[in-house]
Design a protein around this motif. Structure first.
Motif, PDB file in Angstrom:
ATOM      1  N   PHE A 255      -6.679  -5.373   5.163  1.00  0.00           N
ATOM      2  CA  PHE A 255      -6.580  -6.468   6.121  1.00  0.00           C
ATOM      3  C   PHE A 255      -6.156  -5.979   7.504  1.00  0.00           C
ATOM      4  N   SER A 256      -5.170  -5.091   7.542  1.00  0.00           N
ATOM      5  CA  SER A 256      -4.723  -4.506   8.818  1.00  0.00           C
ATOM      6  C   SER A 256      -3.907  -3.259   8.517  1.00  0.00           C
ATOM      7  N   ILE A 257      -4.146  -2.202   9.294  1.00  0.00           N
ATOM      8  CA  ILE A 257      -3.420  -0.954   9.085  1.00  0.00           C
ATOM      9  C   ILE A 257      -2.260  -0.896  10.067  1.00  0.00           C
ATOM     10  N   ASP A 258      -1.160  -1.488   9.681  1.00  0.00           N
ATOM     11  CA  ASP A 258       0.078  -1.382  10.456  1.00  0.00           C
ATOM     12  C   ASP A 258       1.234  -1.171   9.491  1.00  0.00           C
ATOM     13  N   PHE A 259       2.317  -0.682  10.010  1.00  0.00           N
ATOM     14  CA  PHE A 259       3.429  -0.245   9.169  1.00  0.00           C
ATOM     15  C   PHE A 259       3.970  -1.367   8.287  1.00  0.00           C
ATOM     16  N   TYR A 260       4.221  -2.539   8.856  1.00  0.00           N
ATOM     17  CA  TYR A 260       4.897  -3.606   8.119  1.00  0.00           C
ATOM     18  C   TYR A 260       4.011  -4.182   7.015  1.00  0.00           C
ATOM     19  N   SER A 261       2.728  -4.421   7.314  1.00  0.00           N
ATOM     20  CA  SER A 261       1.855  -5.000   6.287  1.00  0.00           C
ATOM     21  C   SER A 261       1.630  -4.014   5.141  1.00  0.00           C
ATOM     22  N   TRP A 262       1.476  -2.724   5.462  1.00  0.00           N
ATOM     23  CA  TRP A 262       1.273  -1.743   4.412  1.00  0.00           C
ATOM     24  C   TRP A 262       2.528  -1.571   3.564  1.00  0.00           C
ATOM     25  N   ALA A 263       3.689  -1.680   4.179  1.00  0.00           N
ATOM     26  CA  ALA A 263       4.937  -1.606   3.418  1.00  0.00           C
ATOM     27  C   ALA A 263       5.020  -2.768   2.426  1.00  0.00           C
ATOM     28  N   ILE A 264       4.576  -3.959   2.841  1.00  0.00           N
ATOM     29  CA  ILE A 264       4.615  -5.128   1.958  1.00  0.00           C
ATOM     30  C   ILE A 264       3.634  -4.976   0.794  1.00  0.00           C
ATOM     31  N   TRP A 265       2.412  -4.546   1.106  1.00  0.00           N
ATOM     32  CA  TRP A 265       1.416  -4.377   0.044  1.00  0.00           C
ATOM     33  C   TRP A 265       1.844  -3.303  -0.946  1.00  0.00           C
ATOM     34  N   ARG A 266       2.378  -2.209  -0.431  1.00  0.00           N
ATOM     35  CA  ARG A 266       2.851  -1.144  -1.324  1.00  0.00           C
ATOM     36  C   ARG A 266       4.041  -1.615  -2.162  1.00  0.00           C
ATOM     37  N   PHE A 267       4.853  -2.481  -1.596  1.00  0.00           N
ATOM     38  CA  PHE A 267       5.970  -3.068  -2.329  1.00  0.00           C
ATOM     39  C   PHE A 267       5.454  -3.873  -3.526  1.00  0.00           C
ATOM     40  N   LEU A 268       4.412  -4.679  -3.321  1.00  0.00           N
ATOM     41  CA  LEU A 268       3.837  -5.477  -4.404  1.00  0.00           C
ATOM     42  C   LEU A 268       3.193  -4.589  -5.471  1.00  0.00           C
ATOM     43  N   ILE A 269       2.541  -3.518  -5.030  1.00  0.00           N
ATOM     44  CA  ILE A 269       1.960  -2.565  -5.987  1.00  0.00           C
ATOM     45  C   ILE A 269       3.064  -1.925  -6.820  1.00  0.00           C
ATOM     46  N   GLY A 270       4.176  -1.624  -6.190  1.00  0.00           N
ATOM     47  CA  GLY A 270       5.317  -1.046  -6.902  1.00  0.00           C
ATOM     48  C   GLY A 270       5.850  -1.977  -7.976  1.00  0.00           C
ATOM     49  N   ILE A 271       5.943  -3.276  -7.674  1.00  0.00           N
ATOM     50  CA  ILE A 271       6.391  -4.259  -8.668  1.00  0.00           C
ATOM     51  C   ILE A 271       5.433  -4.275  -9.853  1.00  0.00           C
ATOM     52  N   ALA A 272       4.126  -4.338  -9.556  1.00  0.00           N
ATOM     53  CA  ALA A 272       3.126  -4.412 -10.614  1.00  0.00           C
ATOM     54  C   ALA A 272       3.188  -3.190 -11.528  1.00  0.00           C
ATOM     55  N   CYS A 273       3.315  -1.997 -10.935  1.00  0.00           N
ATOM     56  CA  CYS A 273       3.357  -0.774 -11.738  1.00  0.00           C
ATOM     57  C   CYS A 273       4.588  -0.733 -12.634  1.00  0.00           C
ATOM     58  N   ALA A 274       5.745  -1.100 -12.094  1.00  0.00           N
ATOM     59  CA  ALA A 274       6.974  -1.060 -12.873  1.00  0.00           C
ATOM     60  C   ALA A 274       6.901  -1.996 -14.074  1.00  0.00           C
ATOM     61  N   VAL A 275       6.340  -3.182 -13.883  1.00  0.00           N
ATOM     62  CA  VAL A 275       6.239  -4.144 -14.988  1.00  0.00           C
ATOM     63  C   VAL A 275       5.319  -3.597 -16.078  1.00  0.00           C
ATOM     64  N   THR A 276       4.199  -2.974 -15.687  1.00  0.00           N
ATOM     65  CA  THR A 276       3.300  -2.407 -16.707  1.00  0.00           C
ATOM     66  C   THR A 276       3.989  -1.302 -17.489  1.00  0.00           C
ATOM     67  N   TRP A 277       4.793  -0.475 -16.820  1.00  0.00           N
ATOM     68  CA  TRP A 277       5.499   0.603 -17.517  1.00  0.00           C
ATOM     69  C   TRP A 277       6.514   0.051 -18.516  1.00  0.00           C
ATOM     70  N   VAL A 278       7.253  -0.994 -18.096  1.00  0.00           N
ATOM     71  CA  VAL A 278       8.240  -1.578 -19.008  1.00  0.00           C
ATOM     72  C   VAL A 278       7.540  -2.160 -20.232  1.00  0.00           C
ATOM     73  N   VAL A 279       6.412  -2.836 -20.014  1.00  0.00           N
ATOM     74  CA  VAL A 279       5.674  -3.418 -21.136  1.00  0.00           C
ATOM     75  C   VAL A 279       5.220  -2.322 -22.097  1.00  0.00           C
ATOM     76  N   ILE A 280       4.589  -1.272 -21.571  1.00  0.00           N
ATOM     77  CA  ILE A 280       4.058  -0.206 -22.425  1.00  0.00           C
ATOM     78  C   ILE A 280       5.174   0.510 -23.177  1.00  0.00           C
ATOM     79  N   GLU A 281       6.216   0.930 -22.459  1.00  0.00           N
ATOM     80  CA  GLU A 281       7.294   1.686 -23.094  1.00  0.00           C
ATOM     81  C   GLU A 281       8.054   0.831 -24.099  1.00  0.00           C
ATOM     82  N   SER A 282       8.221  -0.450 -23.800  1.00  0.00           N
ATOM     83  CA  SER A 282       8.916  -1.337 -24.733  1.00  0.00           C
ATOM     84  C   SER A 282       8.087  -1.548 -26.005  1.00  0.00           C
ATOM     85  N   CYS A 283       6.761  -1.682 -25.845  1.00  0.00           N
ATOM     86  CA  CYS A 283       5.896  -1.816 -27.023  1.00  0.00           C
ATOM     87  C   CYS A 283       6.006  -0.584 -27.920  1.00  0.00           C
ATOM     88  N   ILE A 284       6.042   0.595 -27.301  1.00  0.00           N
ATOM     89  CA  ILE A 284       6.150   1.839 -28.066  1.00  0.00           C
ATOM     90  C   ILE A 284       7.510   1.925 -28.758  1.00  0.00           C
TER      91      ILE A 284
END
Length: 374
Positions: free
Chosen positions: A89-118
């Motif tokens: 959408f736009s390559i600027d520091f603040y918007s990319w920090a927000i999008w990367r923040f959301l990606i970080g949340i998504a990744c952490a939740v998937t890891w907790v789900v997988i590791e907890s299932c195991i």
């Protein structure tokens, strides 16, 4: 019977997520370098991703209780895809920090789900093997992400669309599994007893160290090689060599840890890390140094995780897993921003100088804890 074939399906889903994450982790710093972002800004964008990891780890328990494991995983994949497309959408520091923040949340939740299932479905005899296979799959997916990076479109939007397809496949596979985690009360999420548990303390410290080192590598190493004049494909090749070294070292390192003790193996790995980092600081045998660095840096976390889990009761293993993810994420969150700031003020070589300092600290800490049983 259901879980016996759910496990490989779960790992296949993880493979799609990890390929996407690996390619994105390398490409984001390269995009930022191409748009003249400073190293300090690149480090902060990296830290925003790990901040999302921290929040996601804390919130994962609530999501799983609310939506169940499979749907929580699916929603996380959807968030990952949307946030990656959002980078265009736009390559600027603040918007990319927000999008990367959301990606970080998504990744952490998937890891907790997988590791907890195991952890929940595995037994005392099979849990360690399942975790080893899980981590090997994760690192292989990371290598594949680097290897396939040259085939990903360089345009941010088209890159995001490819990731969205991979996330769709990951969601499809997770819905074919039969995992169902037991619901827990929100109050049961109390990691403080896990963190202050003295026998497992060095294991948790190892998780923090691993987070600091791996987080800084993903956030800053692509920019480091880019500033040295390497092309994007050459940067990806260095990352492949680094991560593949960690994949190859997984089984031997964990076998040695079981046979000779985790403390001793971590001591040897810390010493080898110091040697590898000094070689990179003085530009000596770079290929050998990268292989040595990858073989040690990527095996600290699983060995530390096994150490910490061996010190608690079975019913506390999931809580310890969340504590380890939190401490690992804290290291990943703080280190890239601090190291990037100092690199901006000094030189690129401080990346490996800082790794040397961290490795020396961990080595000394392990050395003085002679009475520790691991």
């Amino acid at each position: 019977m259901k879980h016996s074939y759910s496990f490989p399906i779960l790992l296949t889903s993880l493979l799609f997520v990890t390929i996407s994450l690996s390619a994105l982790n390398t490409q984001v710093p390269l995009w930022l370098v191409g748009h003249q972002f400073s190293l300090g800004q690149i480090g902060l964008v990296g830290s925003s991703y790990f901040t999302g990891n921290l929040i996601g780890t804390i919130m994962a328990n609530w999501f799983i209780n609310r939506f169940n494991a499979r749907y929580t995983y699916t929603y996380s994949c959807i968030i990952f895809a949307i946030a990656t497309i959002g980078l265009s959408f736009s390559i600027d520091f603040y918007s990319w920090a927000i999008w990367r923040f959301l990606i970080g949340i998504a990744c952490a939740v998937t890891w907790v789900v997988i590791e907890s299932c195991i952890l929940v479905t595995g037994t005392v005899r099979t849990r360690g093997k399942m975790l080893a296979v899980y981590l090997t799959t994760y690192y292989l997916g990371t290598v594949l992400g680097q290897a396939l990076l040259q085939y990903f479109p360089q345009n941010v939007l088209y890159f995001g669309l490819v990731v969205a397809i991979l996330m769709g496949l990951a969601s499809l596979f997770i819905l074919l599994t039969h995992y169902k985690l037991p619901k827990r009360k929100n109050s049961s999420f109390n990691i403080v007893p896990m963190i202050v548990n003295k026998p497992s303390r060095l294991g948790l410290v190892g998780c923090v160290i691993a987070g600091m080192l791996i987080g800084s590598l993903y956030s800053l190493m692509p920019a480091y090689y880019s500033h040295l004049g390497y092309s994007d494909n050459q940067v990806a090749n260095w990352m492949i060599l680094l991560i593949l070294s960690g994949v190859v070292a997984q089984m031997p390192a964990n076998w040695c840890a079981d046979k000779y003790g985790r403390r001793l193996v971590l001591l040897v790995e810390s010493f080898l890390m110091i040697i590898a980092c000094l070689m990179l600081v003085f530009n000596l045998f770079d290929i050998v140094a990268i292989i040595l660095l990858g073989a040690t840096i990527y095996t600290i976390y699983p060995i530390s995780m096994a150490w910490a889990c061996s010190c608690v009761r079975k019913q506390d293993i999931v809580a310890m897993n969340q504590a380890m993810l939190l401490t690992n994420t804290l290291g990943s969150l703080v280190a890239p921003a601090v190291i990037a700031f100092i690199m901006d003020k000094t030189s690129n070589s401080y990346l490996f100088v800082s790794f040397t300092v961290v490795s020396i600290y961990f080595f000394i800490l392990l050395l003085i804890k002679r009475g520790t049983n691991a």
